[in-house]
Design a protein around this motif. Structure first.
Motif, PDB file in Angstrom:
ATOM      1  N   GLY A 153       0.814  -1.208   0.000  1.00 27.43           N
ATOM      2  CA  GLY A 153       0.000   0.000   0.000  1.00 27.43           C
ATOM      3  C   GLY A 153       0.850   1.261   0.000  1.00 27.43           C
ATOM      4  N   ASN A 154       1.924   1.261   0.774  1.00 29.48           N
ATOM      5  CA  ASN A 154       2.801   2.434   0.813  1.00 29.48           C
ATOM      6  C   ASN A 154       3.524   2.648  -0.510  1.00 29.48           C
ATOM      7  OD1 ASN A 154       2.575   3.658   3.450  1.00 29.48           O
ATOM      8  ND2 ASN A 154       3.455   1.782   4.288  1.00 29.48           N
ATOM      9  N   LEU A 155       3.949   1.554  -1.154  1.00 26.33           N
ATOM     10  CA  LEU A 155       4.656   1.689  -2.435  1.00 26.33           C
ATOM     11  C   LEU A 155       3.705   2.126  -3.541  1.00 26.33           C
ATOM     12  CD1 LEU A 155       7.120  -1.356  -2.391  1.00 26.33           C
ATOM     13  CD2 LEU A 155       7.515   1.021  -1.707  1.00 26.33           C
ATOM     14  N   GLU A 156       2.477   1.671  -3.497  1.00 30.17           N
ATOM     15  CA  GLU A 156       1.506   2.135  -4.493  1.00 30.17           C
ATOM     16  C   GLU A 156       1.248   3.625  -4.341  1.00 30.17           C
ATOM     17  OE1 GLU A 156      -1.758  -0.456  -3.772  1.00 30.17           O
ATOM     18  OE2 GLU A 156      -1.016  -2.045  -5.114  1.00 30.17           O
ATOM     19  N   HIS A 187      13.586   1.747  -9.916  1.00 34.69           N
ATOM     20  CA  HIS A 187      13.970   2.879  -9.077  1.00 34.69           C
ATOM     21  C   HIS A 187      13.701   2.601  -7.603  1.00 34.69           C
ATOM     22  CE1 HIS A 187      14.450   5.226 -12.754  1.00 34.69           C
ATOM     23  NE2 HIS A 187      13.250   4.827 -13.123  1.00 34.69           N
ATOM     24  N   ILE A 188      13.642   1.350  -7.235  1.00 32.35           N
ATOM     25  CA  ILE A 188      13.392   0.966  -5.849  1.00 32.35           C
ATOM     26  C   ILE A 188      14.383  -0.107  -5.455  1.00 32.35           C
ATOM     27  CG2 ILE A 188      11.641  -0.732  -6.575  1.00 32.35           C
ATOM     28  CD1 ILE A 188      10.225  -0.194  -3.900  1.00 32.35           C
ATOM     29  N   GLN A 189      14.805  -0.099  -4.198  1.00 36.76           N
ATOM     30  CA  GLN A 189      15.776  -1.082  -3.733  1.00 36.76           C
ATOM     31  C   GLN A 189      15.354  -1.606  -2.368  1.00 36.76           C
ATOM     32  OE1 GLN A 189      18.557  -2.393  -5.316  1.00 36.76           O
ATOM     33  NE2 GLN A 189      18.440  -3.807  -3.578  1.00 36.76           N
ATOM     34  N   CYS A 190      15.288  -2.942  -2.260  1.00 41.22           N
ATOM     35  CA  CYS A 190      15.063  -3.591  -0.967  1.00 41.22           C
ATOM     36  C   CYS A 190      16.407  -3.879  -0.308  1.00 41.22           C
ATOM     37  CB  CYS A 190      14.311  -4.909  -1.140  1.00 41.22           C
ATOM     38  SG  CYS A 190      12.586  -4.732  -1.633  1.00 41.22           S
ATOM     39  N   ARG A 247       5.312  -6.452  -9.639  1.00 38.18           N
ATOM     40  CA  ARG A 247       6.080  -6.517 -10.889  1.00 38.18           C
ATOM     41  C   ARG A 247       7.049  -5.339 -11.012  1.00 38.18           C
ATOM     42  NH1 ARG A 247       4.058 -10.765 -10.232  1.00 38.18           N
ATOM     43  NH2 ARG A 247       2.999 -12.061 -11.776  1.00 38.18           N
ATOM     44  N   LEU A 248       7.781  -5.084  -9.915  1.00 35.36           N
ATOM     45  CA  LEU A 248       8.753  -3.996  -9.889  1.00 35.36           C
ATOM     46  C   LEU A 248      10.164  -4.559  -9.962  1.00 35.36           C
ATOM     47  CD1 LEU A 248       7.258  -1.736  -7.053  1.00 35.36           C
ATOM     48  CD2 LEU A 248       6.857  -1.596  -9.522  1.00 35.36           C
TER      49      LEU A 248
END
Length: 407
Positions: free
Chosen positions: A263-266, A276-279, A294-295
């Motif tokens: 929810g936060n990423l959406e 453009h995101i990194q875990c 699907r990121l």
């Protein structure tokens, strides 16, 4: 035993490997009984598939082939062509993996991983020898104790070990060695042992029920029969139903971590975050969220335990350097950090202290947007646990971040 260990164990490599090995052993039994080249090939095919999961099954395959040759020679059945068929089929799966690595230009990375990552990972999270041995049979401990007593009480049981049981016994020895060698006592490490141990014990319990016509010690034989009957009743009327019941204690619907993070990423852009995101996580669930949405991650780093170890370890040093290069080339707009360290005893985001340069980067170039903590425990395996917390960092501006003094 897989079901009672928890939902997360259903997709483990050792479970797949155990299934391949026990089915391969069944094909080898048919191959020896019928002298069939086709069954030898099927044995080799499945054994080779197990090898592509972990290298240790090679030892079991060689031992089982040696037993097969011994039996065939005693029966006067030509063995070279049959063993050759098994050996050629054994190569099919490894060759397919090799071709895949070549096609993806990943062979060099695979070999580097074998030389650096695998030894480093193999040294993490070790438990004591006694704990590993006990844990390897803990779901079946009462049955194992009775089985050992029966082997001690019944000379005729030991003498009744046919070559079929020797094949299973070889699997038991392999499975136990596999647990001891990995030394971490994770639940799924015992599956290659239990998949051979259960049928071997069942055969021995059945044999012990009936004493031979002439026994030197009738009391010992009667005791063995009673113990065997008790073991079969315990397994069939208690252990099996209990395992089926335990399947229902897992709260698979508790996905608070995943739902919250998704929810936060959406809200931060959803599909626009791809690339453009990194875990900074290993198995807390951040990777699951990226997969669900699907990121694509900004860098190739998928497991953070490889950056939060001693800088003297080649695997840690190389992964840090690659990760730093990826951050400089493509600064992620969003960074998600989970709170715990896989196979480590650090929680509360203390893992960031192990790499001060990364902690400094997050503190200077990024803004802490969200910190989420769970409110109740989940039960995804044999005990309740609190899920990880997570933090979401947002890049302050479009300028490229820098990692100072990367070890």
């Amino acid at each position: 035993t897989d079901g009672r260990d928890g939902l997360a164990q259903g997709g483990q490599r050792d479970l797949t490997m155990a299934v391949c090995l026990i089915v391969a052993t069944a094909f080898l039994v048919f191959a020896i009984r019928r002298g069939s080249i086709v069954y030898f090939a099927l044995f080799g095919l499945l054994s080779g598939a197990a090898l592509t999961i972990k290298p240790t099954p090679l030892l079991l395959t060689l031992l089982q082939l040696a037993l097969a040759v011994w039996v065939l020679r005693r029966r006067g059945i030509p063995w070279p062509t049959r063993v050759l068929a098994g050996a050629l089929a054994y190569l099919i799966a490894p060759v397919m993996v090799f071709v895949f690595l070549l096609r993806e230009h990943a062979l060099a990375a695979f070999l580097t991983g074998l030389r650096t990552v695998v030894p480093y990972y193999a040294g993490l999270g070790h438990r004591s020898f006694s704990f590993v041995v006990l844990h390897s049979v803990s779901p079946l401990l009462p049955l194992v104790i009775v089985w050992i007593l029966l082997l001690a009480l019944s000379p005729h049981l030991r003498r009744s070990y046919t070559w079929e049981r020797m094949l299973l016994a070889a699997g038991v020895l392999f499975g136990l060695a596999n647990c001891i060698f990995q030394a971490r006592a994770l639940p799924y490490y015992r599956y290659p042992l239990l998949v051979f141990l259960l049928p071997l014990m069942a055969l021995d319990f059945d044999t012990a029920l009936e004493a031979p016509a002439a026994v030197t010690n009738p009391l010992r034989a009667k005791t063995a029969s009673i113990l065997a009957l008790a073991a079969l009743c315990f397994g069939g009327f208690f252990l099996a139903p209990q395992s089926a019941i335990l399947l229902h204690r897992y709260r698979w619907w508790q996905l608070d971590f995943i739902h919250s993070l998704q929810g936060n990423l959406e809200a931060l852009g959803g599909p626009a975050l791809s690339g453009h995101i990194q875990c900074i996580d290993t198995n807390a669930g951040c990777g699951n969220v990226l997969y669900r949405m699907r990121l694509q991650p900004a860098t190739g780093m998928l497991s953070d335990f490889l950056i939060f170890g001693p800088a003297s370890a080649p695997a840690v040093r190389d992964t840090r350097a690659q990760f730093a290069q990826g951050l400089l080339a493509n600064p992620p707009r969003v960074v998600v950090v989970t709170s715990s360290l896989y196979l480590g005893d650090l929680d509360g985001f203390r893992k960031l202290d192990l790499w001060p340069a990364l902690a400094n980067l997050l503190g200077t170039r990024y803004t802490l947007r969200t910190q989420w903590s769970p409110t109740h425990a989940t039960r995804w395996w044999s005990r309740e646990e609190m899920p990880d917390s997570y933090r979401i960092y947002i890049l302050k501006d479009a300028s490229k971040p820098t990692l100072q003094s990367v070890p």
